[in-house]
Design a protein around this motif. Structure first.
Motif, mmCIF file in Angstrom:
data_model
loop_
_atom_site.group_PDB
_atom_site.id
_atom_site.type_symbol
_atom_site.label_atom_id
_atom_site.label_comp_id
_atom_site.label_asym_id
_atom_site.label_seq_id
_atom_site.Cartn_x
_atom_site.Cartn_y
_atom_site.Cartn_z
ATOM 1 N N LEU A 83 47.372 24.528 46.904
ATOM 2 C CA LEU A 83 46.575 24.905 45.738
ATOM 3 C C LEU A 83 47.222 24.334 44.481
ATOM 4 O O LEU A 83 48.417 24.021 44.477
ATOM 5 N N PRO A 84 46.455 24.222 43.398
ATOM 6 C CA PRO A 84 47.082 23.881 42.120
ATOM 7 C C PRO A 84 48.072 24.963 41.686
ATOM 8 O O PRO A 84 47.962 26.118 42.082
ATOM 9 N N GLN A 85 49.026 24.560 40.875
ATOM 10 C CA GLN A 85 50.010 25.520 40.362
ATOM 11 C C GLN A 85 49.296 26.601 39.567
ATOM 12 O O GLN A 85 48.487 26.313 38.691
ATOM 13 N N SER A 86 49.602 27.855 39.859
ATOM 14 C CA SER A 86 48.932 28.984 39.215
ATOM 15 C C SER A 86 49.902 30.145 39.056
ATOM 16 O O SER A 86 50.740 30.386 39.925
ATOM 17 N N GLN A 87 49.758 30.862 37.953
ATOM 18 C CA GLN A 87 50.550 32.063 37.754
ATOM 19 C C GLN A 87 50.052 33.186 38.653
ATOM 20 O O GLN A 87 50.840 33.926 39.240
ATOM 21 N N ILE A 88 48.717 33.315 38.780
ATOM 22 C CA ILE A 88 48.101 34.373 39.565
ATOM 23 C C ILE A 88 46.959 33.769 40.376
ATOM 24 O O ILE A 88 46.215 32.907 39.887
ATOM 25 N N VAL A 89 46.797 34.223 41.618
ATOM 26 C CA VAL A 89 45.717 33.773 42.498
ATOM 27 C C VAL A 89 44.940 34.998 42.971
ATOM 28 O O VAL A 89 45.522 36.044 43.256
ATOM 29 N N ARG A 90 43.612 34.856 43.042
ATOM 30 C CA ARG A 90 42.766 35.900 43.626
ATOM 31 C C ARG A 90 41.952 35.281 44.758
ATOM 32 O O ARG A 90 41.571 34.109 44.700
ATOM 33 N N ARG A 91 41.668 36.109 45.778
ATOM 34 C CA ARG A 91 40.924 35.642 46.947
ATOM 35 C C ARG A 91 39.533 36.255 46.949
ATOM 36 O O ARG A 91 39.373 37.479 46.880
ATOM 37 N N GLY A 92 38.509 35.396 47.003
ATOM 38 C CA GLY A 92 37.143 35.865 47.031
ATOM 39 C C GLY A 92 36.752 36.414 48.389
ATOM 40 O O GLY A 92 37.484 36.301 49.383
ATOM 41 N N SER A 93 35.570 36.995 48.457
ATOM 42 C CA SER A 93 35.122 37.635 49.694
ATOM 43 C C SER A 93 34.908 36.637 50.823
ATOM 44 O O SER A 93 34.932 37.008 51.997
ATOM 45 N N LEU A 94 34.695 35.356 50.471
ATOM 46 C CA LEU A 94 34.503 34.316 51.484
ATOM 47 C C LEU A 94 35.767 33.490 51.714
ATOM 48 O O LEU A 94 35.717 32.448 52.358
ATOM 49 N N GLY A 95 36.881 33.960 51.176
ATOM 50 C CA GLY A 95 38.138 33.253 51.361
ATOM 51 C C GLY A 95 38.412 32.182 50.326
ATOM 52 O O GLY A 95 39.409 31.462 50.435
ATOM 53 N N GLN A 96 37.559 32.055 49.301
ATOM 54 C CA GLN A 96 37.781 31.056 48.271
ATOM 55 C C GLN A 96 38.838 31.538 47.285
ATOM 56 O O GLN A 96 39.067 32.730 47.143
ATOM 57 N N TRP A 97 39.466 30.578 46.589
ATOM 58 C CA TRP A 97 40.599 30.904 45.725
ATOM 59 C C TRP A 97 40.221 30.743 44.258
ATOM 60 O O TRP A 97 39.740 29.700 43.836
ATOM 61 N N PHE A 98 40.459 31.809 43.487
ATOM 62 C CA PHE A 98 40.314 31.796 42.040
ATOM 63 C C PHE A 98 41.721 31.765 41.444
ATOM 64 O O PHE A 98 42.614 32.478 41.917
ATOM 65 N N LEU A 99 41.913 30.995 40.382
ATOM 66 C CA LEU A 99 43.253 30.750 39.877
ATOM 67 C C LEU A 99 43.350 31.085 38.394
ATOM 68 O O LEU A 99 42.372 30.963 37.645
ATOM 69 N N SER A 100 44.554 31.453 37.983
ATOM 70 C CA SER A 100 44.854 31.563 36.556
ATOM 71 C C SER A 100 45.426 30.233 36.093
ATOM 72 O O SER A 100 45.461 29.251 36.833
ATOM 73 N N GLY A 101 45.913 30.195 34.856
ATOM 74 C CA GLY A 101 46.609 29.008 34.390
ATOM 75 C C GLY A 101 47.948 28.847 35.071
ATOM 76 O O GLY A 101 48.408 29.691 35.840
ATOM 77 N N SER A 102 48.601 27.724 34.772
ATOM 78 C CA SER A 102 49.850 27.402 35.456
ATOM 79 C C SER A 102 51.001 28.299 35.025
ATOM 80 O O SER A 102 51.916 28.548 35.814
ATOM 81 N N TYR A 103 50.953 28.786 33.792
ATOM 82 C CA TYR A 103 52.068 29.568 33.269
ATOM 83 C C TYR A 103 51.527 30.839 32.620
ATOM 84 O O TYR A 103 50.332 30.982 32.378
#
Length: 623
Positions: free
Chosen positions: A286-306
């Motif tokens: 995944l891209p560098q992220s401070q925080i990651v969330r997982r969607g109901s279908l397994g997709q990844w939502f990301l915050s900024g890098s720092y």
């Protein structure tokens, strides 16, 4: 007269007449054209050699004719004999070959305008003899080639020939290049419990050994150490008695006198010992992220890098679309959340007046029409690195609840906000907290399945639970028998129901020996249950970790570092299971439960080669 020819120059040589004369006149023609004079004035009568620069104007495969006569005054002599030369194909040029990847790279330049056939050949030089072999399937028009079929460890020349009918022009490389050994390929790393099984294919015909190289971790720049040296015909190896964790392998073909040939790296995560929760690891990039969330279908939502990079990155196919709120100043905790439709919500602050401390508390969320924004309140928030000044949660109906700390940072400075029935934001001060604990260590907001808010307050030797029924806040002291929460100390909890909570806080081990216990304090149907020691730290350090509960509160999990590695503990109906899942993570892990109450854990596992390729390990609970 005679002549010699280079690509653009004709050399003219002649015998002068015996009678006196003033100078020479040279004429030339190409093909069936007419003779024309090739110069101005006269060529000096002392010359017997001259060179004519024809440039590139004379077409290839054309015969050129030349003649000369002398002048005496205005009287010319008879013409000499005709000398002619047929212009050959223009000669190509070739650079030196060099190793490139899995072959030898060759480039050349074709200067011919009429050639229609190309031949590329390899000259294998061994024992003073060069054996030339045609390289098949090189299309006409090609001017570079990577020869992947050259013999390993043999110095090779290359030559290129252009042809038109019976005419040809050729160039040979001035130097040689040696084909590297072929590396092992098609490597498969199969994870085992405290081990890895490696298998591969080896296409090298000259290698005498295969070395197994191993590096700890999944970083893009591993530091390898030699594990085993095997005969060249070996195609598998079991690396056993490994510490549970992450590894990067490569294989090297070796032969004395030749440069070793390394395979591409392959990464693997060993299986956790099967003595607790049944989780299986897979690697995710995944891209560098401070925080990651997982969607109901397994997709990844990301915050900024720092931490100060305030943005949400929403997945779109194989990429992400960034949303950066206007004039944002700081995040809230927990950065951002997903609602039931996998739509992100973020709470952040923006400055109200330059030079002042007052901020506007903002809510941004994505819906079918795009990103929406609203202002909730304006406050001067408490500033400290020990705890966030603002936190929020979503209830089962996707309604937003907020809790923030203002003013001087005492427990009485906490405020709760939610939307009233008329759609306006209602802010309430939690003034029912006793004034005795003036030092606030930490606080948490939890929402039970009915939408009722619960606030946990941790202070020095005082723990409180607040909940609101209707319009009234009720406060109770959590019976903790000496548990205390100071700055930077872990405290968390959740509410499975209006009259049920599960709460965690540290307490000095009793009797005190320098260690600390993580205490679990549970309330069911309005009654407090006996306390339970969940974990004990060592070395005068308090507990640090992450907590997550399933949607219905029937299961929860703790993930935290220990001296033996990072431990995953899962509570299900009163029973704990523990699984050692590997080394310490490189950042903030994501611990959660899906809609089926199955556990998942995403762990940052190294440094990426770019900001878009950071390694993570995803542990998924098996049925």
């Amino acid at each position: 007269m005679t002549l010699a020819q280079a690509p653009e120059y004709f050399g003219l040589r002649w015998t002068p007449p015996a009678t006196p004369f003033d100078g020479y006149e040279f004429e030339g023609r190409s093909g069936t054209g007419t003779y024309t004079k090739l110069h101005d004035g006269l060529i000096p009568n002392t010359w017997t050699t001259a060179y004519y620069n024809a440039g590139t104007s004379i077409p290839e495969l054309t015969t050129c004719f030349f003649r000369v006569r002398v002048m005496r005054g205005t009287t010319p002599s008879a013409y000499s004999n005709e000398a002619n030369y047929r212009v050959a194909l223009f000669t190509p040029s070739m650079s030196e070959p060099y190793p490139s990847g899995s072959g030898l790279s060759i480039t050349w330049l074709n200067t011919s305008l009429v050639a229609d056939t190309l031949l590329l050949e390899r000259g294998a030089s061994q024992g003073g003899t060069t054996t030339w072999t045609a390289i098949p399937n090189v299309p006409f028009g090609t001017t570079s080639w990577i020869d992947k079929d050259a013999p390993e460890g043999v110095a090779c020349y290359y030559r290129v020939t252009y042809s038109k009918g019976q005419d040809s022009a050729q160039a040979t490389s001035s130097g040689t290049a040696t084909m590297p050994m072929a590396p092992p390929n098609q490597i498969v790393a199969t994870p085992l419990v405290e081990g890895v099984h490696l298998s591969w294919q080896n296409m090298s015909t000259v290698a005498t050994q295969v070395a197994v190289m191993r590096a700890p971790g999944l970083d893009s720049y591993p530091s390898y150490q030699e594990v085993a040296v095997l005969p060249a015909g070996t195609t598998s190896y079991d690396d056993t008695q490994l510490a549970t964790g992450y590894y990067t392998y490569r294989l090297e073909n070796r032969k004395s006198g030749l440069t070793s040939a390394s395979s591409s790296p392959i990464q693997v995560v060993t299986l956790p010992p099967q003595n607790g929760a049944s989780v299986t690891p897979t690697m995710v990039t995944l891209p560098q992220s401070q925080i990651v969330r997982r969607g109901s279908l397994g997709q990844w939502f990301l915050s900024g890098s720092y931490a100060n990079d305030i943005r949400v990155r929403v997945p779109s196919g194989n990429a992400w679309i960034d949303h950066v709120p206007t004039s944002s100043l700081s995040w809230s905790s927990p950065y951002f959340l997903l609602d039931r439709k996998d739509q992100p919500h973020m709470v952040y602050t923006r400055l109200v007046v330059q030079g002042s401390q007052e901020v506007a508390i903002m809510h941004a969320w994505q819906d079918g029409a795009g990103w929406q924004t609203e202002e909730i309140a304006r406050r001067t928030l408490y500033s400290s690195s020990a705890m966030p000044p603002l936190t929020f949660a979503l209830d089962a109906q996707d309604h937003l609840h907020l809790l923030w700390l203002k003013g001087n940072g005492t427990p009485q400075d906490l405020e709760y906000a939610s939307k009233a029935q008329n759609g306006t934001w209602a802010v309430e001060g939690l003034t029912s907290i006793p004034t005795t604990p003036s030092s606030l260590g930490n606080y948490r907001l939890a929402i039970d399945p009915t939408g009722q808010p619960h606030v946990f307050v941790g202070a020095w030797q005082s723990l409180f639970h607040l909940t609101r029924a209707g319009d009234t806040w009720a406060v109770e002291t959590i019976p903790s028998n000496g548990a205390s929460v100071g700055w930077y100390e872990f405290m968390d909890g959740f509410a499975p129901g209006p009259d049920s909570i599960t709460f965690f806080a540290p307490r000095a081990h009793q009797p005190y020996d320098g260690s600390y216990d993580l205490m679990m304090l549970r309330k069911e149907a309005g009654s407090w249950l006996p306390e339970e020691v969940v974990a004990t730290t060592t070395g005068y350090s308090s507990f640090n970790g992450w907590l997550s509960a399933s949607m219905d509160g029937s299961r929860f999990a703790l993930y935290y570092p220990t001296s033996s590695g990072n431990l995953l503990r899962v509570w299900t109906s009163g029973t704990w299971t523990s699984t050692l899942v590997g080394p310490s993570s490189y950042g903030n892990p994501l611990l959660g439960f899906d809609a089926l109450n199955k556990l998942y854990l995403l762990v940052p596992a190294g440094w990426g080669s770019t900001q878009n390729s950071y390694p993570y390990v995803l542990y998924l609970e098996q049925p």
